[in-house]
Write a protein that holds these residues in place. Structure first.
Motif, short mmCIF file in Angstrom:
data_model
loop_
_atom_site.label_atom_id
_atom_site.label_comp_id
_atom_site.label_asym_id
_atom_site.label_seq_id
_atom_site.Cartn_x
_atom_site.Cartn_y
_atom_site.Cartn_z
N MET A 90 -19.49 -57.29 -4.94
CA MET A 90 -18.20 -57.98 -4.99
C MET A 90 -17.25 -57.30 -5.98
SD MET A 90 -19.79 -61.84 -4.91
CE MET A 90 -18.28 -62.79 -4.95
N ARG A 91 -17.82 -56.84 -7.11
CA ARG A 91 -16.99 -56.13 -8.08
C ARG A 91 -16.44 -54.83 -7.48
NH1 ARG A 91 -21.60 -57.05 -11.53
NH2 ARG A 91 -21.30 -58.92 -12.78
N ALA A 92 -17.29 -54.13 -6.73
CA ALA A 92 -16.85 -52.88 -6.10
C ALA A 92 -15.72 -53.15 -5.11
CB ALA A 92 -18.01 -52.20 -5.41
N GLN A 93 -15.86 -54.23 -4.34
CA GLN A 93 -14.81 -54.60 -3.38
C GLN A 93 -13.51 -54.90 -4.10
OE1 GLN A 93 -16.32 -57.90 -1.14
NE2 GLN A 93 -17.13 -56.60 0.49
N SER A 94 -13.60 -55.53 -5.26
CA SER A 94 -12.40 -55.96 -5.97
C SER A 94 -11.58 -54.79 -6.46
CB SER A 94 -12.76 -56.88 -7.14
OG SER A 94 -13.40 -56.15 -8.17
N ASN A 95 -12.19 -53.60 -6.53
CA ASN A 95 -11.46 -52.41 -6.96
C ASN A 95 -10.77 -51.69 -5.81
OD1 ASN A 95 -12.18 -52.69 -9.66
ND2 ASN A 95 -14.14 -51.67 -9.34
N ALA A 96 -11.07 -52.12 -4.58
CA ALA A 96 -10.45 -51.48 -3.42
C ALA A 96 -9.04 -52.03 -3.23
CB ALA A 96 -11.29 -51.76 -2.17
N PRO A 97 -8.08 -51.17 -2.85
CA PRO A 97 -6.70 -51.62 -2.69
C PRO A 97 -6.57 -52.81 -1.73
CG PRO A 97 -6.82 -49.23 -2.62
CD PRO A 97 -8.23 -49.73 -2.63
N ALA A 98 -7.36 -52.82 -0.66
CA ALA A 98 -7.25 -53.89 0.32
C ALA A 98 -8.24 -55.02 0.05
CB ALA A 98 -7.49 -53.34 1.73
N GLY A 99 -9.05 -54.90 -0.99
CA GLY A 99 -10.05 -55.91 -1.29
C GLY A 99 -9.48 -57.11 -2.02
N PHE A 100 -10.37 -58.10 -2.24
CA PHE A 100 -9.88 -59.27 -2.95
C PHE A 100 -9.72 -58.96 -4.44
CE2 PHE A 100 -13.61 -60.41 -5.32
CZ PHE A 100 -14.68 -60.00 -4.56
N ARG A 101 -9.00 -59.82 -5.12
CA ARG A 101 -8.82 -59.71 -6.57
C ARG A 101 -9.42 -60.95 -7.22
NH1 ARG A 101 -7.95 -55.34 -5.26
NH2 ARG A 101 -6.11 -54.04 -5.56
N TRP A 102 -10.14 -60.74 -8.30
CA TRP A 102 -10.61 -61.89 -9.06
C TRP A 102 -9.41 -62.66 -9.59
CZ3 TRP A 102 -15.47 -63.12 -8.55
CH2 TRP A 102 -16.44 -62.13 -8.35
N LYS A 103 -9.50 -63.98 -9.53
CA LYS A 103 -8.47 -64.83 -10.12
C LYS A 103 -8.99 -65.42 -11.43
CE LYS A 103 -6.25 -66.54 -5.87
NZ LYS A 103 -5.82 -67.76 -5.16
#
Length: 315
Positions: A236-249
């Motif tokens: 999930m952390r790796a995804q959050s670094n992708a431009p199109a991925g989700f961002r932690w709130k």
């Protein structure tokens, strides 16, 4: 649901609970927030109390609830932050909460939940996530129906998740008795049930002035993820670094959609819908992790789930 009828607001994924409730006066209103002592429940309760509502934190851990209540009073100056015991997986606890409630209830925020837990069953044999996330809240809301109806224009907020995209409600095997247990499918089923509850509750209760909507709060690091492995969190952390991925709130941002659904004048008389990032969501596009699945808004499934839930709870 079409784009022309979808509710849009000035707020976004970056908005906070304080921002969406700014200018709204809840003096004289009474609210219950389940799971109000941790995660986004704390910030949801803080925003409602700061706007003048009497807020009851319905929690399993009373000591944590008291600490949270003290913190909310200290940060907002609110005088009416109460704590009451509630274990959603325990039918007797839900019944006791309902029995103890007196007077009208204007806002019920069904916020508590469990995510991706190991296979666990209640004494009734129910799968824990379905029992907690759906059945407990169903029993609570239906038990408090009279109090909600007495409020005039009450709202119920059903905190769902994009996890609902993982699974419809599998009526033939709700409790994983005949299929291998999968913690994420079980979570997804329970979160779909949260949306379906809003659809059928609004159909049944709109005439009583009660409207129910569901929402996805966003990806927030809270105790909700205590059962999620480090490997899964790494992904999930790796995804959050992708431009199109989700961002932690932040938790303040994570509570924003709950608070908006609970209080925005734009939702007066509106129910049976699903919101994310402070706006009504569009239909899910296969392959994307946003929007609402058609199965979660299906009125036939919503009606069937209501009856199944009544039967399970012996109503």
């Amino acid at each position: 649901m079409t784009a022309s009828t979808r509710i849009t607001t000035p707020f976004t994924a970056a908005s906070t609970a304080a921002e969406v409730i700014a200018g709204i006066d809840l003096t004289g209103r009474r609210a219950v927030v389940t799971g109000g002592a941790s995660g986004i429940g704390v910030e949801t309760a803080r925003a409602l109390a700061g706007a003048g509502a009497e807020v009851t934190l319905a929690v399993r851990d009373l000591a944590a609830g008291e600490r949270t209540a003290d913190d909310i009073v200290a940060t907002t100056g609110a005088k009416q932050v109460l704590v009451a015991p509630l274990d959603l997986a325990d039918r007797a606890s839900v019944a006791a909460f309902v029995e103890a409630w007196e007077g009208p209830l204007h806002l019920l925020v069904n916020n508590a939940g469990v995510m991706a837990s190991p296979e666990t069953r209640t004494p009734e044999g129910w799968e824990l996530q379905f029992a907690t996330n759906h059945l407990g809240h169903f029993g609570l809301a239906t038990g408090l129906h009279g109090a909600l109806a007495a409020a005039g224009g009450a709202r119920v907020v059903s905190v769902s998740s994009t996890g609902h995209l993982r699974s419809p409600v599998v009526f033939d095997d709700l409790h994983f008795e005949h299929r291998p247990y999968d913690p994420w499918e079980a979570y997804g089923q329970s979160k779909t049930a949260n949306v379906l509850f809003g659809v059928e509750a609004t159909r049944r209760w709109a005439g009583d002035g009660i409207f129910v909507n569901a929402l996805m709060p966003g990806a927030i690091r809270t105790n909700l993820q205590r059962h999620v492995t480090e490997e899964e969190l790494d992904r999930m952390r790796a995804q959050s670094n992708a431009p199109a991925g989700f961002r932690w709130k932040s938790t303040e941002q994570g509570a924003a959609t709950s608070v908006l659904v609970a209080t925005s004048p734009l939702l007066d008389g509106v129910g049976g819908r699903y919101f994310e990032d402070c706006n009504e969501a569009g239909p899910n596009v296969p392959g994307e992790r946003k929007g609402v699945a058609a199965w979660a808004l299906d009125p036939a499934a919503a009606e069937r789930l209501w009856q199944v839930s009544l039967d399970l709870l012996d109503r």
